[in-house]
Design an enzyme around this catalytic site. Structure first.
Site, PDB file in Angstrom:
ATOM      1  N   ASP A   1       5.174   4.437  -8.142  1.00 56.79           N
ATOM      2  CA  ASP A   1       4.615   3.796  -6.942  1.00 56.79           C
ATOM      3  C   ASP A   1       5.744   3.560  -5.939  1.00 56.79           C
ATOM      4  O   ASP A   1       6.839   3.113  -6.304  1.00 56.79           O
ATOM      5  CB  ASP A   1       3.974   2.465  -7.382  1.00 56.79           C
ATOM      6  CG  ASP A   1       3.290   1.747  -6.236  1.00 56.79           C
ATOM      7  OD1 ASP A   1       2.043   1.778  -6.189  1.00 56.79           O
ATOM      8  OD2 ASP A   1       3.991   1.152  -5.397  1.00 56.79           O
TER       9      ASP A   1
ATOM     10  N   ASN B   1       5.042   1.179   6.147  1.00 59.95           N
ATOM     11  CA  ASN B   1       4.019   1.690   7.075  1.00 59.95           C
ATOM     12  C   ASN B   1       3.948   0.833   8.334  1.00 59.95           C
ATOM     13  O   ASN B   1       3.852   1.345   9.450  1.00 59.95           O
ATOM     14  CB  ASN B   1       2.642   1.630   6.392  1.00 59.95           C
ATOM     15  CG  ASN B   1       2.216   2.981   5.852  1.00 59.95           C
ATOM     16  OD1 ASN B   1       2.694   4.002   6.289  1.00 59.95           O
ATOM     17  ND2 ASN B   1       1.303   2.971   4.897  1.00 59.95           N
TER      18      ASN B   1
ATOM     19  N   ASP C   1       3.237   8.956   5.971  1.00 60.25           N
ATOM     20  CA  ASP C   1       2.758  10.233   5.411  1.00 60.25           C
ATOM     21  C   ASP C   1       3.928  11.159   5.082  1.00 60.25           C
ATOM     22  O   ASP C   1       3.935  11.835   4.049  1.00 60.25           O
ATOM     23  CB  ASP C   1       1.832  10.928   6.418  1.00 60.25           C
ATOM     24  CG  ASP C   1       0.439  10.312   6.418  1.00 60.25           C
ATOM     25  OD1 ASP C   1       0.178   9.426   5.587  1.00 60.25           O
ATOM     26  OD2 ASP C   1      -0.384  10.714   7.266  1.00 60.25           O
TER      27      ASP C   1
ATOM     28  N   GLU D   1      -0.319   5.399  -2.504  1.00 60.46           N
ATOM     29  CA  GLU D   1       1.114   5.687  -2.691  1.00 60.46           C
ATOM     30  C   GLU D   1       1.469   5.718  -4.174  1.00 60.46           C
ATOM     31  O   GLU D   1       2.616   5.567  -4.559  1.00 60.46           O
ATOM     32  CB  GLU D   1       1.951   4.680  -1.893  1.00 60.46           C
ATOM     33  CG  GLU D   1       2.280   3.347  -2.509  1.00 60.46           C
ATOM     34  CD  GLU D   1       1.098   2.440  -2.812  1.00 60.46           C
ATOM     35  OE1 GLU D   1      -0.056   2.900  -2.834  1.00 60.46           O
ATOM     36  OE2 GLU D   1       1.349   1.259  -3.103  1.00 60.46           O
TER      37      GLU D   1
HETATM   38  N1  LIG Z   1       0.861   6.458   5.443  1.00 56.46           N
HETATM   39  C1  LIG Z   1       0.033   6.322   4.420  1.00 56.46           C
HETATM   40  N2  LIG Z   1      -0.125   5.097   3.854  1.00 56.46           N
HETATM   41  C2  LIG Z   1      -0.966   4.992   2.806  1.00 56.46           C
HETATM   42  C3  LIG Z   1      -1.664   6.100   2.283  1.00 56.46           C
HETATM   43  N3  LIG Z   1      -2.404   5.659   1.232  1.00 56.46           N
HETATM   44  C4  LIG Z   1      -2.167   4.325   1.108  1.00 56.46           C
HETATM   45  N4  LIG Z   1      -1.290   3.920   2.047  1.00 56.46           N
HETATM   46  C5  LIG Z   1      -0.768   2.577   2.292  1.00 56.46           C
HETATM   47  O1  LIG Z   1       0.005   2.159   1.179  1.00 56.46           O
HETATM   48  C6  LIG Z   1       0.107   0.760   1.231  1.00 56.46           C
HETATM   49  C7  LIG Z   1       0.072   0.200  -0.182  1.00 56.46           C
HETATM   50  O2  LIG Z   1       0.538  -1.090  -0.140  1.00 56.46           O
HETATM   51  P1  LIG Z   1       0.464  -2.096  -1.375  1.00 56.46           P
HETATM   52  O3  LIG Z   1      -0.462  -1.542  -2.420  1.00 56.46           O
HETATM   53  O4  LIG Z   1       0.135  -3.441  -0.822  1.00 56.46           O
HETATM   54  O5  LIG Z   1       1.860  -2.109  -2.010  1.00 56.46           O
HETATM   55  P2  LIG Z   1       3.343  -2.001  -1.436  1.00 56.46           P
HETATM   56  O6  LIG Z   1       3.461  -2.458  -0.035  1.00 56.46           O
HETATM   57  O7  LIG Z   1       3.797  -0.595  -1.710  1.00 56.46           O
HETATM   58  O8  LIG Z   1       4.153  -2.998  -2.295  1.00 56.46           O
HETATM   59  P3  LIG Z   1       4.641  -2.868  -3.787  1.00 56.46           P
HETATM   60  O9  LIG Z   1       3.794  -1.812  -4.449  1.00 56.46           O
HETATM   61  O10 LIG Z   1       4.407  -4.205  -4.372  1.00 56.46           O
HETATM   62  O11 LIG Z   1       6.072  -2.485  -3.738  1.00 56.46           O
HETATM   63  C8  LIG Z   1      -1.052   0.275   2.099  1.00 56.46           C
HETATM   64  O12 LIG Z   1      -0.524  -0.261   3.307  1.00 56.46           O
HETATM   65  C9  LIG Z   1      -1.841   1.544   2.407  1.00 56.46           C
HETATM   66  O13 LIG Z   1      -2.389   1.540   3.709  1.00 56.46           O
HETATM   67  C10 LIG Z   1      -1.484   7.371   2.915  1.00 56.46           C
HETATM   68  O14 LIG Z   1      -2.056   8.400   2.531  1.00 56.46           O
HETATM   69  N5  LIG Z   1      -0.633   7.441   3.970  1.00 56.46           N
END
Ligand SMILES: Nc1nc2c(ncn2[C@@H]2O[C@H](COP(=O)(O)OP(=O)(O)OP(=O)(O)O)[C@@H](O)[C@H]2O)c(=O)[nH]1
Length: 429
Positions: A273, A281, A290, A315
């Site tokens: 992850d 983002n 992306d 992610e």
């Molecule tokens: N750019 C982009 N962002 C994505 C995609 N799929 C998911 N996300 C973003 O990934 C983020 C996931 O955030 P969280 O699950 O809160 O976790 P995190 O911020 O990575 O924090 P930790 O996992 O605790 O380190 C969200 O803001 C989603 O919008 C994608 O295909 N493209």
């Protein structure tokens, strides 16, 4: 649509095999009764099958490519059948043949590169209107001015380029060339299996036309193989749509679920992850997010130790190691974690992106180019003890991932042990 894979020779393999197979069969002096009957019905069967797939998957472009090829086959087959049965040509045979030689590559090239619009009905109507208009004009001219049209078609415009081995009217060759260039450019811009198949299918048409009257059944055989290339490409695209993640090019969740059903008694699953991806983002924007996901996917794809990467969703990625123990996998997982950590991603600003490669390379080398980097956390679990099913092993890997996040991220944790907490020195970013 984003370009996720580079041009690949593998995109051309199936259509090339079909082209070669078609040419070999077409060269047979006599086909037995079974194959003669088969190739008599195959073009129609393939048109119906391909048409049904196009309706199911909403593929207007391919449906018109199939239709163009089938119409040309149908018109020419009427004349070829008559020629074979009576040894003479119908009056309009030459005109029909020359018109097909000119219009088929032009319409095929046009439909091949005509981008699909979101409104399928409008898109289909526009394409049908073009086909109808071209057909009506061609038939009207052929009826009213048959001799003049024939003379115009067969005129040798460039005597220096004329050669005995050219068996079509001269005008047909620039038409094929234009279509070929358009389709090649399209493939280079979007290297997809269907675009590769369209190029080879065009070459199949170029092979087919001169053999229409000279080789028994060549028209049926080669048009069947061309149609088959297009139908296989539609099925391949449907498979990719269902099983491959469009953004990263990795196999997606559905492919992972399929794979999990076929794992043996020993395997290791890891969940990876991207750390703090939400704030990444928020800071840099979704487009940069992306780019980061693509970069992480490209690192994970190179995992060693017999592992295979899948995009689990968002992610999160899953790494599958069939037949491996956890000890065998740890070094590879740690290597991939480090490879993501040490990768400095050059931010590409779509608006300010240099138009040519040289300036692009200079810009990438410039000290001012903006760089970002990310880290990943990994949780890993093995099939053993209480974790018997793939779902249970995934759940265990997820728990280990949670521990890795709690341990400060950018590290690797093994489920059910203190092992593998390979915490790296903090990097100032
Ligand atoms: N750019 C982009 N962002 C994505 C995609 N799929 C998911 N996300 C973003 O990934 C983020 C996931 O955030 P969280 O699950 O809160 O976790 P995190 O911020 O990575 O924090 P930790 O996992 O605790 O380190 C969200 O803001 C989603 O919008 C994608 O295909 N493209």
């Amino acid at each position: 649509m984003s370009r996720t894979v580079p041009p690949r020779f593998s995109h051309f393999l199936a259509p090339l095999a079909l082209l070669l197979g078609g040419e070999v069969v077409a060269r047979q002096v006599a086909l037995n009764e079974f194959f003669t009957s088969l190739y008599n019905v195959l073009p129609t069967v393939l048109l119906l099958l391909g048409g049904a797939l196009c309706v199911m998957y909403g593929r207007i472009r391919e449906s018109f490519l199939l239709l163009c090829v089938y119409l040309a086959y149908f018109l020419l087959d009427t004349h070829a059948d008559h020629y074979r049965a009576h040894g003479t040509l119908l009056d309009d045979a030459a005109l029909t043949f020359h018109l097909c030689s000119l219009l088929l590559p032009l319409l095929y090239g046009l439909y091949g590169v005509w981008r699909e619009r979101s409104h399928l009905a409008q898109d289909g109507l526009a394409r049908a209107a073009v086909l109808f208009a071209v057909g009506v004009v061609a038939v009207a001219l052929a009826r009213r001015f048959p001799e003049a049209l024939h003379a115009w078609l067969v005129l040798i415009r460039w005597p220096a380029l004329q050669a005995d081995w050219l068996q079509l009217i001269q005008l047909a060759y620039p038409a094929f060339l234009v279509a070929l260039v358009l389709l090649i450019v399209q493939y280079l811009r979007q290297p997809r299996p269907s675009h590769a198949a369209q190029i080879i299918a065009l070459l199949g048409l170029l092979l087919m036309l001169p053999q229409t009257f000279s080789r028994h059944a060549a028209l049926n055989i080669l048009s069947s193989h061309v149609l088959l290339m297009l139908v296989v490409a539609i099925a391949h695209e449907a498979y990719l749509m269902a099983f491959r993640d469009e953004l990263t090019g990795l196999p997606g969740r559905r492919a992972l679920n399929e794979r999990l059903q076929r794992l043996g008694r020993q395997y290791v699953l890891a969940m990876a992850d991207v750390d703090h991806f939400k704030s990444f983002n928020d800071t840099h924007g979704h487009d940069v997010g992306d780019q980061v996901l693509k970069m992480v996917a490209s690192r994970l794809r190179k995992i060693g130790g017999g592992g295979r990467a899948y995009r689990y969703g968002g992610e999160e990625f899953t790494l599958v190691f069939p037949g491996r123990s956890i000890e065998e996998c740890l070094p590879h997982l740690e290597a991939v974690r480090q490879s993501v950590e040490s990768y400095a991603l050059q931010l590409r600003d779509a608006d300010n992106r240099p138009k040519d490669d040289r300036r692009g390379r200079m810009a990438r080398g410039a000290a001012s180019a903006k760089q970002v980097s990310v880290t990943i956390s990994i949780g890993v679990a093995e099939r053993q003890g209480e974790q018997r099913s793939p779902e249970e092993v995934i759940k265990a890997a997820d728990q280990a991932l949670y521990s890795a996040k709690k341990a400060g991220r950018n590290c690797l944790r093994v489920h059910g042990s203190g092992r593998g907490a390979v915490r790296m020195a903090e990097h100032s970013r």
